[in-house]
Design a protein around this motif. Sequence first.
Motif, PDB file in Angstrom:
ATOM      1  N   LEU A 131       0.824  -1.205   0.000  1.00  0.00           N
ATOM      2  CA  LEU A 131       0.000   0.000   0.000  1.00  0.00           C
ATOM      3  C   LEU A 131       0.861   1.259   0.000  1.00  0.00           C
ATOM      4  O   LEU A 131       0.357   2.364  -0.224  1.00  0.00           O
ATOM      5  CB  LEU A 131      -0.941  -0.001   1.209  1.00  0.00           C
ATOM      6  N   GLY A 132       2.162   1.095   0.295  1.00  0.00           N
ATOM      7  CA  GLY A 132       3.118   2.203   0.187  1.00  0.00           C
ATOM      8  C   GLY A 132       3.027   3.234   1.280  1.00  0.00           C
ATOM      9  O   GLY A 132       3.461   4.374   1.078  1.00  0.00           O
ATOM     10  N   ASN A 133       2.507   2.854   2.455  1.00  0.00           N
ATOM     11  CA  ASN A 133       2.353   3.835   3.527  1.00  0.00           C
ATOM     12  C   ASN A 133       3.154   3.497   4.785  1.00  0.00           C
ATOM     13  O   ASN A 133       2.857   3.986   5.870  1.00  0.00           O
ATOM     14  CB  ASN A 133       0.872   3.980   3.885  1.00  0.00           C
ATOM     15  N   LEU A 134       4.170   2.646   4.644  1.00  0.00           N
ATOM     16  CA  LEU A 134       4.939   2.256   5.829  1.00  0.00           C
ATOM     17  C   LEU A 134       5.896   3.349   6.268  1.00  0.00           C
ATOM     18  O   LEU A 134       6.210   3.474   7.445  1.00  0.00           O
ATOM     19  CB  LEU A 134       5.703   0.957   5.555  1.00  0.00           C
ATOM     20  N   TRP A 135       6.429   4.098   5.319  1.00  0.00           N
ATOM     21  CA  TRP A 135       7.308   5.226   5.657  1.00  0.00           C
ATOM     22  C   TRP A 135       7.288   6.217   4.497  1.00  0.00           C
ATOM     23  O   TRP A 135       6.778   5.929   3.413  1.00  0.00           O
ATOM     24  CB  TRP A 135       8.736   4.758   5.967  1.00  0.00           C
ATOM     25  N   LYS A 136       7.865   7.364   4.727  1.00  0.00           N
ATOM     26  CA  LYS A 136       7.873   8.434   3.732  1.00  0.00           C
ATOM     27  C   LYS A 136       8.685   8.010   2.515  1.00  0.00           C
ATOM     28  O   LYS A 136       9.753   7.420   2.640  1.00  0.00           O
ATOM     29  CB  LYS A 136       8.462   9.706   4.350  1.00  0.00           C
ATOM     30  N   ASN A 137       8.162   8.315   1.341  1.00  0.00           N
ATOM     31  CA  ASN A 137       8.825   8.020   0.065  1.00  0.00           C
ATOM     32  C   ASN A 137       8.986   6.518  -0.192  1.00  0.00           C
ATOM     33  O   ASN A 137       9.864   6.115  -0.961  1.00  0.00           O
ATOM     34  CB  ASN A 137      10.195   8.704  -0.031  1.00  0.00           C
ATOM     35  N   HIS A 138       8.178   5.706   0.476  1.00  0.00           N
ATOM     36  CA  HIS A 138       8.205   4.262   0.220  1.00  0.00           C
ATOM     37  C   HIS A 138       7.527   3.984  -1.126  1.00  0.00           C
ATOM     38  O   HIS A 138       6.346   4.322  -1.313  1.00  0.00           O
ATOM     39  CB  HIS A 138       7.496   3.514   1.345  1.00  0.00           C
ATOM     40  N   ARG A 139       8.257   3.366  -2.056  1.00  0.00           N
ATOM     41  CA  ARG A 139       7.722   3.091  -3.388  1.00  0.00           C
ATOM     42  C   ARG A 139       7.782   1.580  -3.664  1.00  0.00           C
ATOM     43  O   ARG A 139       8.768   1.063  -4.158  1.00  0.00           O
ATOM     44  CB  ARG A 139       8.512   3.844  -4.462  1.00  0.00           C
ATOM     45  N   PRO A 140       6.727   0.862  -3.333  1.00  0.00           N
ATOM     46  CA  PRO A 140       6.727  -0.587  -3.591  1.00  0.00           C
ATOM     47  C   PRO A 140       6.383  -0.875  -5.049  1.00  0.00           C
ATOM     48  O   PRO A 140       5.948  -0.002  -5.799  1.00  0.00           O
ATOM     49  CB  PRO A 140       5.622  -1.092  -2.669  1.00  0.00           C
ATOM     50  N   TRP A 141       6.561  -2.129  -5.421  1.00  0.00           N
ATOM     51  CA  TRP A 141       6.141  -2.580  -6.742  1.00  0.00           C
ATOM     52  C   TRP A 141       4.617  -2.613  -6.803  1.00  0.00           C
ATOM     53  O   TRP A 141       3.944  -2.739  -5.766  1.00  0.00           O
ATOM     54  CB  TRP A 141       6.728  -3.960  -7.025  1.00  0.00           C
ATOM     55  N   PRO A 142       4.050  -2.527  -8.010  1.00  0.00           N
ATOM     56  CA  PRO A 142       2.584  -2.566  -8.124  1.00  0.00           C
ATOM     57  C   PRO A 142       2.028  -3.910  -7.654  1.00  0.00           C
ATOM     58  O   PRO A 142       2.657  -4.950  -7.829  1.00  0.00           O
ATOM     59  CB  PRO A 142       2.345  -2.351  -9.619  1.00  0.00           C
ATOM     60  N   ALA A 143       0.847  -3.847  -7.049  1.00  0.00           N
ATOM     61  CA  ALA A 143       0.206  -5.067  -6.540  1.00  0.00           C
ATOM     62  C   ALA A 143      -1.294  -4.853  -6.508  1.00  0.00           C
ATOM     63  O   ALA A 143      -1.793  -3.728  -6.517  1.00  0.00           O
ATOM     64  CB  ALA A 143       0.728  -5.415  -5.154  1.00  0.00           C
ATOM     65  N   LEU A 144      -2.007  -5.949  -6.450  1.00  0.00           N
ATOM     66  CA  LEU A 144      -3.463  -5.940  -6.363  1.00  0.00           C
ATOM     67  C   LEU A 144      -3.837  -5.807  -4.889  1.00  0.00           C
ATOM     68  O   LEU A 144      -3.675  -6.750  -4.112  1.00  0.00           O
ATOM     69  CB  LEU A 144      -4.008  -7.228  -6.963  1.00  0.00           C
ATOM     70  N   GLY A 145      -4.304  -4.624  -4.475  1.00  0.00           N
ATOM     71  CA  GLY A 145      -4.627  -4.397  -3.069  1.00  0.00           C
ATOM     72  C   GLY A 145      -3.388  -4.514  -2.205  1.00  0.00           C
ATOM     73  O   GLY A 145      -2.370  -3.863  -2.457  1.00  0.00           O
ATOM     74  N   ARG A 146      -3.461  -5.333  -1.164  1.00  0.00           N
ATOM     75  CA  ARG A 146      -2.298  -5.559  -0.295  1.00  0.00           C
ATOM     76  C   ARG A 146      -1.262  -6.461  -0.950  1.00  0.00           C
ATOM     77  O   ARG A 146      -0.179  -6.638  -0.407  1.00  0.00           O
ATOM     78  CB  ARG A 146      -2.735  -6.203   1.025  1.00  0.00           C
ATOM     79  N   GLY A 147      -1.583  -7.024  -2.076  1.00  0.00           N
ATOM     80  CA  GLY A 147      -0.660  -7.942  -2.728  1.00  0.00           C
ATOM     81  C   GLY A 147      -0.711  -9.321  -2.106  1.00  0.00           C
ATOM     82  O   GLY A 147      -1.546  -9.630  -1.243  1.00  0.00           O
TER      83      GLY A 147
END
Length: 628
Positions: A131-147
Motif C-alpha cells: 500500500l506504500g504507507n509504511l514510511w515516507k517516500n516508500h515506493r513498492p512494486w505494483p500489486a493488487l490491493g495488499r498484494g
Amino acid sequence: MMLRSSRQEPPPLQYTPIPVVGGGGRVSITSHLHVFGVHPCFPEFLLCGFIPCPSHPQPQISWIPNKHYSGLYGLMKLVLPLALPPSLARVIVLDTDVTFASDIAELWALFAHFSDKQVIGLVENQSDWYLGNLWKNHRPWPALGRGFNTGVILLRLDRLRQAGWEQMWKLTARRVLLSLPATSLADQDIFNAVIKEHPGLVRPLPCVWNVQLSDHTLAERCYSEAADLKVIHWNSPKKLRVKNKHADFFRNLYLTFLGYDGKLLRRELFGCPSQPPPGAEQPWSSSPGPPPSPPPQLQQALAQLDEEDHCFEFQQQQLTVHRVHITFLPHQPPPPRPRDVTLVAQLSMDRLQMLEALCRHWPGPMSLALYLTDAEAQQFLHFVEASPVLSARQDVAYHVVYRDGSLYPVNQLRNVALAQALTPYVFLSDIDFLPAHSLYDYLRASIEQLELGSRRKAALVVPAFETPRYRFSFPSSKAELLELLDTGALYTFRYHEWPRGHAPTDYARWREAQAPYRVQWAADYEPYVVVPRDCPRYDPRFLGFGWNKVAHIMELDAQEYELLVLPEAFTIHLPHAPSLDLSRFRSSPDYRACLQALKEEFHQDLSRSYGASALKYLTALQQPQSLA
C-alpha cells in the motif's frame, strides 16, 4: 497405541506423491532444485531427488536488480516452469522459513478449487507493504490491493507454460524496472506485478496457510478469527528474533515442534505400511540406477519375530527404517581433485566434543553421520553455530540419522557418511581418533606415488595407536610418536584388550619402515584404511559393538584389495567412557551369542558370494570372542 477390533480394516493407504520445492532461507541452490515427493507415511524418502536445471536458469534472472537479502536465488521461483520437468503439472513451493502445523495434503487439496484460468495459489500479504504507507517516500512494486506473499505457492505449471509465463513475467519486470531501480522482495514483487496486470491468474488461499510474522505484520487479523492455523511463516529477516505482539507464542510453538520426536509424525491411527513406496531408495544406499527390488513387507516381517527370542532386539533393529537428513548444515563441496580424500566417520551426541579437535587435525573434506534425536539435532545445530572452529568449516558435511531403537546402527551410519563422500578416496575412521596433522597431505601424495586407482586396487592401512591420558602432547612426526611409545605414553591400539585386532599391521616392522609394505589378512583384523569411494559398503546387520569393521575388512580381502601399510601415517585414539553397547557386550552372554549368530550368517553369505575362496574366513568364526 494401536487398537484392535472386529470392525472392518480401512482400505490400504494410497500413495500420492506431492511435489514440493524448497527454497530461500539457508538453502544453497546452485544448479539443482530441491524437489521432494512427500508421502504421509514416508516423509524421509526423497522421491524426486535433485532435479538438474536443464537450461541453467540463473542467466534468466541475473539481469534483475534485487535488494532482498536472498540475492539471486530469491528470484528462482520465477523460472520453475522452465526448470522443472515438463511432465510435472502441479507443485507446492515453500520458503524454508515456514513451520507446518497441518498435513501438507490439505494444502495440496486446494488445487481442486482452482478455476480453469487460475494458475497460482497465494495468501494475501499480511502487511501494508504494497500500500506504500509504511514510511515516507516508500515506493513498492505494483500489486493488487495488499498484494500476495510468495512464501507458500500452489503452481499449476502446465497452465503457466501454456499461458507463456516466461514472456509474461519478463515483460512486466522490464516495464516496472523502467521506473523502479530494483526489486525489494525478490520474486514476490514480480509475481505481484504480473497479478496486478492479470488478476484472473491468482487463486486466493485462506490466510491460515501463510500466517506471516514480518516486522509490520497484520496477521493478528487472521489468527484472531481462525480456529486452526496451518502454516507459520517467519518472513522477517530477523526470523525467530522478530518483535511483534504474539511473537513469543509462535516462537514457543516452533521450539516445541523442534523438540518433538519426529517418529511420531510417521504414525497414523491404523499405522503406516513399513514398506517404502515403489522406487524409494534407502537413504544410505548409493548404488547407481534403480533401487533393488523392495524387501517383503516389514510389518509382516516384524510380526513374525519372536519377542521371547534373546536376539529379538537385534532382529527388530535390523528392520528399522531410519529417517535421514542428508547435509543437515550448509556445505560447500570440495573442488574436484583426482587424488583427494574425505574422512568418513560416525558419532552420537556423547562424542560431539571430539569434533573441534578433529577439524584442527584434518584440513580436508569430511563426511560425518550423526545418530541423534530430534532435540539433539537442534542442540548440535547450536553447538556448531557457537564454535568458531566448526562454523568456519564449510567442507564438513553432516548427515543426521534420527535415533530409533536401543542398539547403535554403527554400520548403517558409516554407509550414510560413505555414500555422501564426494572425493575419489575415503579415509574410513572413527570419531574418537585424531589423525596426524600431516596425514591428509601424506595420503594424497601416497595415492599418487602408489598409482592407485584403475591400475592397482589397494587399501592403505593407517597404523592406529592409543593414549590412556586425557591430556598429552600430540606427536608432530613418526619420530616423536616412537618416543612416546617407548616411554609408555602411547600404545598400539587395544594392545591390552584385543591385540589381534591390529597385530597384522606388524608394528615392529612399521618402526623401521621407509616404504609401504604389504600385509596379509588375518582373523579379526580391523585396521583403519584409505580406499576408493566405490569400495564395498559396510554390512548393516552388525549393530552396536563387535565385528562391524572386521566384516568390512574381510569383504575387502575377499575382493582382492591389497593391504598396504603406510610407513609415515598414524592416527591416535583418545580415551573416553565406554559406550553402552560395549558395556552390554562385556556383561551379556546373550548379546555375545547374538553377535556370534550374525557372524555365522555373514560367513554363509560370504561363501555364497565368493565360493571356495571364502573358506579361509572360517578361522575367524572359530576364534574366542574378545571381552574388550
